[in-house]
Design an enzyme around this catalytic site. Structure first.
Site, PDB file in Angstrom:
ATOM      1  CB  SER A 143      18.740  -8.784  16.845  1.00 15.96           C
ATOM      2  OG  SER A 143      19.336  -9.555  17.883  1.00 15.96           O
ATOM      3  CE1 TYR A 153      23.454  -8.231  14.587  1.00  7.29           C
ATOM      4  CE2 TYR A 153      22.718  -8.780  16.804  1.00  7.29           C
ATOM      5  CZ  TYR A 153      22.574  -8.883  15.439  1.00  7.29           C
ATOM      6  OH  TYR A 153      21.549  -9.632  14.907  1.00  7.29           O
TER       7      TYR A 153
END
Length: 252
Positions: A143, A153
């Site tokens: 990501s 995250y």
């Protein structure tokens, strides 16, 4: 000759789009995820497309559970070697914790590590000696958050990047490539759908810093995975391919 392809998180979003993209050159695609019903729906839709002769199978598995992963790997070993492994399963599993609540902070960080790192690492490790040599392809989904930060995250996705670099070096002598794609804002994925539905302003705020002035699509990310999984990418390994409309302009 068709490829044997395993795609985790294959029932929705980028995984589902990747399955559709790779289907024309597949002999078999195995869609892996936690929810069998979702996987079966995706397999049924894929099966309604142009006839490629590929077999589409599904496997329900909690990819953060070593015992379930070991059983899945045992089943996959009963077939031919895996030509393409797309370690796509992941998501934002951590939740904001109240300041000072260290137990909640620990739970959030562990949840994102389990849900993004272990889901990629465990199945890959279990199948390492069952990946085609030479010519095997391993592609992980990272990501943009792993390149510019974003709490637990982003830290988890940064760990995925570090793992990709390490594994690429390990497997290069065997002729296996290991790479990752790092998508930016792709609102059609489950990762974003609920967040945008809860707060429509999220959409505009995420598009604003993108130089190309628009979000990405799951199909565009799948196209990047398709290249990294192709025979033409035999000299491309240890790379984190950004697919984010220029948001980071290649800067790590």
């Amino acid at each position: 000759m068709g490829k044997r392809i395993v795609i985790t998180g294959g029932g929705t979003g980028i995984g589902r789009a990747t399955a559709a993209r790779l289907l024309p050159r597949a002999a078999e695609i195995v869609l892996v995820g936690r929810r069998r019903q979702v996987l079966e729906a995706a397999a049924a839709e894929l099966g309604q497309g142009p006839d490629t002769g590929a077999v589409i199978r599904v496997a329900a598995c909690d990819l953060a559970d070593p015992d379930q992963v070991a059983e899945l790997a045992r089943q996959l070993r009963e077939g031919p070697t895996v030509d393409i492994l797309v370690a796509n399963a992941g998501g934002n599993h951590g939740h904001a914790a109240e300041p000072g609540d260290l137990h909640a902070v620990a739970r959030a960080w562990r949840a994102d590590f389990d849900g993004n790192v272990l889901t990629a690492v465990l199945l890959t490790e279990a199948l390492l000696d069952h990946v085609t040599r030479p010519g095997g392809r391993i592609v992980a989904t990272s990501s943009i958050a792993g390149l510019r930060g974003s709490g637990s995250y982003g830290a988890a996705k940064a760990a995925v990047n570090a793992w990709v670099w390490s594994l690429a070096t390990q497997l290069a002598p065997d002729g296996i490539t290991v790479n990752a794609v790092a998508p930016g804002f792709v609102p059609e994925t489950p990762f974003w759908q609920d967040r945008v539905a809860a707060d429509p302003e999220v959409y505009a705020s995420r598009v604003a810093p993108i130089p190309m002035g628009r979000p990405g699509t799951a199909a565009e990310v799948a196209a990047a995975i398709d290249y990294l999984a192709s025979d033409d990418a035999g000299w491309t390994t240890g790379q984190i391919l950004q697919v984010n409309g220029g948001t980071l302009l290649g800067r790590g």
